[in-house]
Design a protein around this motif. Structure first.
Motif, PDB file in Angstrom:
ATOM      1  N   VAL A 210       0.806  -1.227   0.000  1.00 45.85           N
ATOM      2  CA  VAL A 210       0.000   0.000   0.000  1.00 45.85           C
ATOM      3  C   VAL A 210       0.840   1.279   0.000  1.00 45.85           C
ATOM      4  N   PRO A 211       1.872   1.414   0.854  1.00 52.45           N
ATOM      5  CA  PRO A 211       2.679   2.641   0.781  1.00 52.45           C
ATOM      6  C   PRO A 211       3.294   2.880  -0.593  1.00 52.45           C
ATOM      7  N   SER A 212       3.695   1.810  -1.267  1.00 49.47           N
ATOM      8  CA  SER A 212       4.260   1.949  -2.613  1.00 49.47           C
ATOM      9  C   SER A 212       3.194   2.410  -3.599  1.00 49.47           C
ATOM     10  N   LEU A 213       1.975   1.881  -3.475  1.00 47.16           N
ATOM     11  CA  LEU A 213       0.880   2.335  -4.318  1.00 47.16           C
ATOM     12  C   LEU A 213       0.626   3.824  -4.113  1.00 47.16           C
ATOM     13  N   VAL A 214       0.590   4.255  -2.857  1.00 43.01           N
ATOM     14  CA  VAL A 214       0.364   5.666  -2.543  1.00 43.01           C
ATOM     15  C   VAL A 214       1.468   6.535  -3.153  1.00 43.01           C
ATOM     16  N   SER A 215       2.710   6.081  -3.036  1.00 45.11           N
ATOM     17  CA  SER A 215       3.830   6.842  -3.586  1.00 45.11           C
ATOM     18  C   SER A 215       3.726   6.994  -5.095  1.00 45.11           C
ATOM     19  N   VAL A 216       3.369   5.919  -5.773  1.00 47.37           N
ATOM     20  CA  VAL A 216       3.234   5.990  -7.233  1.00 47.37           C
ATOM     21  C   VAL A 216       2.076   6.917  -7.611  1.00 47.37           C
TER      22      VAL A 216
ATOM     23  N   VAL B  29       5.082  -1.971 -11.934  1.00 53.31           N
ATOM     24  CA  VAL B  29       5.646  -1.913 -10.580  1.00 53.31           C
ATOM     25  C   VAL B  29       5.007  -3.038  -9.782  1.00 53.31           C
ATOM     26  N   VAL B  30       5.817  -3.959  -9.276  1.00 56.19           N
ATOM     27  CA  VAL B  30       5.324  -5.169  -8.625  1.00 56.19           C
ATOM     28  C   VAL B  30       5.802  -5.182  -7.174  1.00 56.19           C
ATOM     29  N   VAL B  31       4.850  -5.239  -6.236  1.00 57.28           N
ATOM     30  CA  VAL B  31       5.181  -5.249  -4.808  1.00 57.28           C
ATOM     31  C   VAL B  31       4.339  -6.311  -4.117  1.00 57.28           C
ATOM     32  N   ALA B  32       4.995  -7.324  -3.555  1.00 54.80           N
ATOM     33  CA  ALA B  32       4.298  -8.388  -2.825  1.00 54.80           C
ATOM     34  C   ALA B  32       3.160  -8.967  -3.662  1.00 54.80           C
ATOM     35  N   PHE B  33       3.527  -9.493  -4.820  1.00 56.20           N
ATOM     36  CA  PHE B  33       2.529 -10.041  -5.737  1.00 56.20           C
ATOM     37  C   PHE B  33       2.998 -11.408  -6.214  1.00 56.20           C
TER      38      PHE B  33
ATOM     39  N   SER C 297       9.864  -4.188 -15.909  1.00 57.14           N
ATOM     40  CA  SER C 297       9.144  -4.265 -14.631  1.00 57.14           C
ATOM     41  C   SER C 297      10.132  -4.151 -13.482  1.00 57.14           C
ATOM     42  N   VAL C 298       9.678  -3.507 -12.391  1.00 59.13           N
ATOM     43  CA  VAL C 298      10.522  -3.387 -11.202  1.00 59.13           C
ATOM     44  C   VAL C 298       9.793  -3.935  -9.995  1.00 59.13           C
ATOM     45  N   ASN C 299      10.577  -4.366  -9.019  1.00 52.98           N
ATOM     46  CA  ASN C 299      10.034  -4.991  -7.825  1.00 52.98           C
ATOM     47  C   ASN C 299      10.673  -4.383  -6.580  1.00 52.98           C
ATOM     48  N   VAL C 300       9.888  -4.315  -5.481  1.00 55.58           N
ATOM     49  CA  VAL C 300      10.386  -3.901  -4.182  1.00 55.58           C
ATOM     50  C   VAL C 300      10.594  -5.162  -3.349  1.00 55.58           C
ATOM     51  N   HIS C 301      11.853  -5.427  -2.964  1.00 55.29           N
ATOM     52  CA  HIS C 301      12.157  -6.650  -2.209  1.00 55.29           C
ATOM     53  C   HIS C 301      12.806  -6.283  -0.888  1.00 55.29           C
ATOM     54  N   PRO C 302      12.253  -6.748   0.249  1.00 58.07           N
ATOM     55  CA  PRO C 302      12.787  -6.362   1.554  1.00 58.07           C
ATOM     56  C   PRO C 302      13.979  -7.193   2.029  1.00 58.07           C
TER      57      PRO C 302
ATOM     58  N   LYS D  47       8.329  -1.492   4.625  1.00 56.09           N
ATOM     59  CA  LYS D  47       7.319  -1.167   3.622  1.00 56.09           C
ATOM     60  C   LYS D  47       7.309   0.330   3.324  1.00 56.09           C
ATOM     61  N   VAL D  48       7.632   1.151   4.327  1.00 59.71           N
ATOM     62  CA  VAL D  48       7.726   2.596   4.117  1.00 59.71           C
ATOM     63  C   VAL D  48       9.008   2.940   3.368  1.00 59.71           C
ATOM     64  N   MET D  49      10.118   2.341   3.788  1.00 60.84           N
ATOM     65  CA  MET D  49      11.385   2.561   3.091  1.00 60.84           C
ATOM     66  C   MET D  49      11.287   2.133   1.635  1.00 60.84           C
ATOM     67  N   GLY D  50      10.631   0.986   1.394  1.00 54.74           N
ATOM     68  CA  GLY D  50      10.490   0.490   0.036  1.00 54.74           C
ATOM     69  C   GLY D  50       9.746   1.455  -0.859  1.00 54.74           C
ATOM     70  N   ALA D  51       8.704   2.089  -0.322  1.00 52.18           N
ATOM     71  CA  ALA D  51       7.925   3.054  -1.095  1.00 52.18           C
ATOM     72  C   ALA D  51       8.769   4.260  -1.482  1.00 52.18           C
ATOM     73  N   GLU D  52       9.617   4.712  -0.556  1.00 50.32           N
ATOM     74  CA  GLU D  52      10.475   5.869  -0.830  1.00 50.32           C
ATOM     75  C   GLU D  52      11.526   5.534  -1.886  1.00 50.32           C
ATOM     76  N   LEU D  53      12.155   4.367  -1.750  1.00 54.60           N
ATOM     77  CA  LEU D  53      13.179   3.969  -2.726  1.00 54.60           C
ATOM     78  C   LEU D  53      12.577   3.705  -4.095  1.00 54.60           C
ATOM     79  N   LEU D  54      11.351   3.188  -4.112  1.00 51.77           N
ATOM     80  CA  LEU D  54      10.692   2.884  -5.378  1.00 51.77           C
ATOM     81  C   LEU D  54      10.580   4.129  -6.253  1.00 51.77           C
ATOM     82  N   ILE D  55      10.127   5.231  -5.672  1.00 54.07           N
ATOM     83  CA  ILE D  55       9.967   6.454  -6.460  1.00 54.07           C
ATOM     84  C   ILE D  55      11.316   6.984  -6.930  1.00 54.07           C
ATOM     85  N   ARG D  56      12.334   6.870  -6.084  1.00 53.42           N
ATOM     86  CA  ARG D  56      13.673   7.275  -6.520  1.00 53.42           C
ATOM     87  C   ARG D  56      14.120   6.460  -7.725  1.00 53.42           C
ATOM     88  N   ALA D  57      13.803   5.159  -7.707  1.00 56.89           N
ATOM     89  CA  ALA D  57      14.196   4.282  -8.813  1.00 56.89           C
ATOM     90  C   ALA D  57      13.423   4.628 -10.079  1.00 56.89           C
TER      91      ALA D  57
END
Length: 309
Positions: free
Chosen positions: A13-19, A85-89, A104-109, A170-180
């Motif tokens: 969800v945080p990544s969705l909000v960021s996008v 953009v793929v996160v926990a899918f 495609s890009v992914n957020v991996h913790p 999950k918050v850090m991932g959202a921030e890094l995602l937008i930078r990427a």
């Protein structure tokens, strides 16, 4: 950049909000179908779909039963995405990976290539790691093996649980995602191939993975309890019943593995292990609410010499 977001649980969800709040064009969201949940087994949307509604996003939400469904493939193609953009899918089939123009890009913790797999947060803690992080990487047919775009480290607290670390990542991932994504758009981010050196696995955890082996050292058991909190949860047998152990800490002393060496209403419950002793700070008897180790001792008259496991 035209972006289609794919995700299901609250981690996404945080990544969705960021996008959605970025300068990029969110043109669609893909998530799992609604499922019956709760005592009433009423149909409930995924966390990502619920977020789309709460944010008031005017985008199509696709909920295929299978990513290989021909109708879904046609719908996704019609959105003409530049980027997925793929996160926990789910794992994307090659046919879906081929659709977006920029990939495609992914957020991996985790700090890839360490802890490839479904449960990287849990395994990092269970293995006693003192740091982990988030990796934004390009998806490839090999799971979690694509080129790295951005990676950032974070320290793991001595008593931090998987659930607590999950919330931070999950918050850090959202921030890094937008930078990427921004870096991909302006060419400032350069993808770096992963190496095979240092690869480790983080397979999905099952309930039995939370069973405490008292012959192991106190530190290892402490890590197991932290790493399986909240899921699947650490547990042991006590008086032939299941006892969940939510929190513990390594204590001073010596004792036989699995044997209670301290039981009083102030210090609480202390159990011997294969190396050192462990104070059980929060437990939950079968069918009961969580309680402190001290309350457990008082309420159930735990005695020194009792065996766990």
């Amino acid at each position: 950049m035209r972006v289609v977001f794919m995700g299901t649980p609250d981690f996404a969800v945080p990544s969705l909000v960021s996008v959605a709040q970025s300068g990029h064009d969110l043109v669609g969201v893909v998530t799992r179908p609604d499922r019956p949940r709760g005592r009433g087994q009423q149909m409930q949307p995924t966390d990502v779909k619920a977020a789309v509604v709460s944010l008031g996003l005017d985008v199509p939400v696709l909920q295929p039963e299978s990513l290989r469904d021909e109708n879904f493939y046609a719908q996704l193609q019609a959105l003409e995405p530049d980027l997925l953009v793929v996160v926990a899918f789910l794992i994307l089939p090659r046919s879906v990976l081929a659709i977006p123009k920029l990939g495609s890009v992914n957020v991996h913790p985790s700090l890839l290539p360490k802890y490839r797999g479904a449960a990287p947060i849990q395994w990092a803690i269970m293995n006693g790691e003192t740091e982990t992080g988030v990796t934004i990487f390009r998806l490839s047919p090999r799971v979690d093996a694509g080129d790295i775009l951005i990676q950032q480290k974070v320290a793991i607290g001595d008593d931090e649980t998987a659930g607590e670390l999950y919330e931070r990542l999950k918050v850090m991932g959202a921030e890094l995602l937008i930078r990427a994504i921004d870096g991909m758009a302006d060419g400032s981010v350069i993808a770096v191939p992963q190496t095979d050196a240092g690869v480790s696995r983080a397979p999905k955890l099952e309930k039995e993975d939370g069973e405490i082996d008292w012959s192991k050292g106190a530190g290892d058991i402490h890590n197991l309890i932290r790493g399986t909190n909240p899921f699947p949860g650490a547990f042991t047998l006590w008086r032939n019943k299941l006892l969940k152990v939510h929190r513990a800490k390594v204590d001073t002393g010596m004792g036989e593995a699995g044997i209670v060496i301290g039981a009083d209403g102030k210090r609480g419950l202390v159990v011997g292990t294969g190396e050192g002793v462990l104070a059980l700070d929060e437990v939950q008897p079968a069918g009961k609410k969580r309680m402190s180790g001290a309350d457990f001792v008082r309420g159930y008259r735990i005695e020194v010499g009792e065996r766990f496991g």
